[in-house]
Scaffold this motif. Sequence first.
Motif, PDB file in Angstrom:
ATOM      1  N   GLU A 118     -56.982 -43.153  31.841  1.00 46.52           N
ATOM      2  CA  GLU A 118     -57.294 -41.726  32.021  1.00 46.52           C
ATOM      3  C   GLU A 118     -58.542 -41.291  32.099  1.00 46.52           C
ATOM      4  OE1 GLU A 118     -54.548 -39.930  29.088  1.00 46.52           O
ATOM      5  OE2 GLU A 118     -52.929 -41.406  29.746  1.00 46.52           O
ATOM      6  N   PHE A 119     -58.914 -40.423  32.957  1.00 48.98           N
ATOM      7  CA  PHE A 119     -60.232 -39.550  33.064  1.00 48.98           C
ATOM      8  C   PHE A 119     -59.967 -38.243  32.406  1.00 48.98           C
ATOM      9  CE2 PHE A 119     -60.557 -42.971  35.598  1.00 48.98           C
ATOM     10  CZ  PHE A 119     -61.903 -43.856  35.227  1.00 48.98           C
ATOM     11  N   SER A 120     -60.662 -37.665  31.626  1.00 47.02           N
ATOM     12  CA  SER A 120     -60.596 -36.226  31.400  1.00 47.02           C
ATOM     13  C   SER A 120     -61.825 -35.416  31.329  1.00 47.02           C
ATOM     14  CB  SER A 120     -59.847 -36.154  29.757  1.00 47.02           C
ATOM     15  OG  SER A 120     -58.661 -36.832  30.000  1.00 47.02           O
ATOM     16  N   ASP A 121     -61.994 -34.164  31.662  1.00 47.42           N
ATOM     17  CA  ASP A 121     -63.216 -33.506  31.638  1.00 47.42           C
ATOM     18  C   ASP A 121     -62.749 -32.229  31.032  1.00 47.42           C
ATOM     19  OD1 ASP A 121     -65.443 -31.964  32.004  1.00 47.42           O
ATOM     20  OD2 ASP A 121     -65.602 -32.415  34.077  1.00 47.42           O
ATOM     21  N   ALA A 122     -63.334 -32.236  29.723  1.00 41.71           N
ATOM     22  CA  ALA A 122     -62.673 -31.062  28.899  1.00 41.71           C
ATOM     23  C   ALA A 122     -63.469 -29.669  29.264  1.00 41.71           C
ATOM     24  CB  ALA A 122     -63.185 -31.252  27.296  1.00 41.71           C
ATOM     25  N   VAL A 123     -64.559 -29.713  29.886  1.00 44.34           N
ATOM     26  CA  VAL A 123     -65.272 -28.546  30.468  1.00 44.34           C
ATOM     27  C   VAL A 123     -64.366 -27.808  31.308  1.00 44.34           C
ATOM     28  CG1 VAL A 123     -67.277 -27.481  31.045  1.00 44.34           C
ATOM     29  CG2 VAL A 123     -67.488 -29.380  29.666  1.00 44.34           C
ATOM     30  N   LEU A 124     -64.159 -28.962  32.382  1.00 42.76           N
ATOM     31  CA  LEU A 124     -63.521 -28.342  33.554  1.00 42.76           C
ATOM     32  C   LEU A 124     -61.921 -28.149  33.436  1.00 42.76           C
ATOM     33  CD1 LEU A 124     -65.355 -30.089  36.485  1.00 42.76           C
ATOM     34  CD2 LEU A 124     -65.780 -27.828  35.789  1.00 42.76           C
ATOM     35  N   GLY A 125     -61.433 -28.730  32.367  1.00 40.58           N
ATOM     36  CA  GLY A 125     -60.115 -28.763  32.129  1.00 40.58           C
ATOM     37  C   GLY A 125     -59.298 -29.865  33.176  1.00 40.58           C
ATOM     38  N   VAL A 126     -60.099 -30.963  33.600  1.00 34.28           N
ATOM     39  CA  VAL A 126     -59.265 -31.789  34.692  1.00 34.28           C
ATOM     40  C   VAL A 126     -58.964 -33.072  33.915  1.00 34.28           C
ATOM     41  CG1 VAL A 126     -59.808 -32.842  36.693  1.00 34.28           C
ATOM     42  CG2 VAL A 126     -60.948 -31.041  36.246  1.00 34.28           C
ATOM     43  N   HIS A 127     -57.841 -33.451  34.172  1.00 33.58           N
ATOM     44  CA  HIS A 127     -57.287 -34.731  33.519  1.00 33.58           C
ATOM     45  C   HIS A 127     -56.748 -35.291  34.905  1.00 33.58           C
ATOM     46  CE1 HIS A 127     -55.804 -37.134  30.166  1.00 33.58           C
ATOM     47  NE2 HIS A 127     -54.495 -37.209  31.032  1.00 33.58           N
ATOM     48  N   HIS A 128     -57.094 -36.852  34.895  1.00 26.08           N
ATOM     49  CA  HIS A 128     -56.472 -37.716  35.830  1.00 26.08           C
ATOM     50  C   HIS A 128     -56.021 -38.872  35.226  1.00 26.08           C
ATOM     51  CE1 HIS A 128     -58.318 -35.446  39.002  1.00 26.08           C
ATOM     52  NE2 HIS A 128     -59.731 -35.278  38.578  1.00 26.08           N
ATOM     53  N   ARG A 129     -55.031 -39.453  35.864  1.00 26.55           N
ATOM     54  CA  ARG A 129     -54.358 -40.789  35.203  1.00 26.55           C
ATOM     55  C   ARG A 129     -54.436 -41.661  36.779  1.00 26.55           C
ATOM     56  NH1 ARG A 129     -48.981 -42.663  33.222  1.00 26.55           N
ATOM     57  NH2 ARG A 129     -49.810 -44.499  32.084  1.00 26.55           N
ATOM     58  N   VAL A 130     -55.230 -42.700  36.556  1.00 22.43           N
ATOM     59  CA  VAL A 130     -54.893 -43.754  37.894  1.00 22.43           C
ATOM     60  C   VAL A 130     -54.767 -45.182  37.312  1.00 22.43           C
ATOM     61  CG1 VAL A 130     -56.950 -42.176  39.108  1.00 22.43           C
ATOM     62  CG2 VAL A 130     -57.820 -43.974  37.559  1.00 22.43           C
ATOM     63  N   GLN A 131     -54.628 -45.926  38.158  1.00 22.14           N
ATOM     64  CA  GLN A 131     -54.295 -47.327  37.774  1.00 22.14           C
ATOM     65  C   GLN A 131     -55.313 -48.035  38.542  1.00 22.14           C
ATOM     66  OE1 GLN A 131     -50.188 -48.127  38.997  1.00 22.14           O
ATOM     67  NE2 GLN A 131     -49.486 -47.100  37.032  1.00 22.14           N
ATOM     68  N   LEU A 132     -55.809 -48.855  37.566  1.00 26.01           N
ATOM     69  CA  LEU A 132     -56.711 -49.926  37.944  1.00 26.01           C
ATOM     70  C   LEU A 132     -56.337 -51.493  37.991  1.00 26.01           C
ATOM     71  CD1 LEU A 132     -60.210 -48.548  36.265  1.00 26.01           C
ATOM     72  CD2 LEU A 132     -59.359 -48.061  38.536  1.00 26.01           C
ATOM     73  N   SER A 133     -56.706 -52.237  38.754  1.00 23.03           N
ATOM     74  CA  SER A 133     -56.171 -53.621  38.707  1.00 23.03           C
ATOM     75  C   SER A 133     -56.978 -53.959  37.489  1.00 23.03           C
ATOM     76  CB  SER A 133     -56.664 -54.467  40.053  1.00 23.03           C
ATOM     77  OG  SER A 133     -58.240 -54.420  40.026  1.00 23.03           O
ATOM     78  N   ARG A 134     -56.431 -55.256  36.864  1.00 26.92           N
ATOM     79  CA  ARG A 134     -56.916 -55.913  35.883  1.00 26.92           C
ATOM     80  C   ARG A 134     -58.520 -56.279  36.138  1.00 26.92           C
ATOM     81  NH1 ARG A 134     -53.435 -56.493  31.667  1.00 26.92           N
ATOM     82  NH2 ARG A 134     -51.336 -56.617  32.187  1.00 26.92           N
ATOM     83  N   ALA A 135     -58.731 -56.779  36.986  1.00 31.48           N
ATOM     84  CA  ALA A 135     -60.139 -57.194  37.597  1.00 31.48           C
ATOM     85  C   ALA A 135     -61.058 -56.017  37.608  1.00 31.48           C
ATOM     86  CB  ALA A 135     -60.232 -57.974  38.803  1.00 31.48           C
ATOM     87  N   THR A 136     -60.699 -54.875  37.997  1.00 27.75           N
ATOM     88  CA  THR A 136     -61.453 -53.685  38.002  1.00 27.75           C
ATOM     89  C   THR A 136     -61.409 -53.075  36.599  1.00 27.75           C
ATOM     90  OG1 THR A 136     -60.651 -53.156  40.292  1.00 27.75           O
ATOM     91  CG2 THR A 136     -61.552 -51.357  39.104  1.00 27.75           C
ATOM     92  N   ALA A 137     -60.573 -53.191  35.832  1.00 27.36           N
ATOM     93  CA  ALA A 137     -60.773 -52.458  34.341  1.00 27.36           C
ATOM     94  C   ALA A 137     -61.517 -53.570  33.632  1.00 27.36           C
ATOM     95  CB  ALA A 137     -59.135 -52.535  34.028  1.00 27.36           C
TER      96      ALA A 137
END
Length: 96
Positions: free
Chosen positions: A20-39
């Motif tokens: 999960e990526f969040s930006d409190a200033v802009l109020g944007v919240h993203h949830r993405v899935q990464l492969s284990r290697a990328t994570a």
Amino acid sequence: MSARSLSRCGQEPQAFLPVEFSDAVLGVHHRVQLSRATAVQLPRTLGTGAALAFGGLVFAAGRLAQWRLDQRRYDRWGREWDQVGPRWGRSADGGS
């Protein structure tokens, strides 16, 4: 079963990790899935980049301090040169 068919059943695929990526200033919240290697690789890459940036900052601060010390030394040498002046043509023993 593929990862795609597992996610259709409402289960998280085993080969991917939710991030999960969040930006409190802009109020944007993203949830993405990464492969284990990328994570695994992403924090290593970001950590290496942060370490290199910090090392560069320390190096630049050291070079700035060295430059400033050199400038002070050159100024001191200039003042001493103005006081003593050139003594070319004079021998050290007082002769001609």
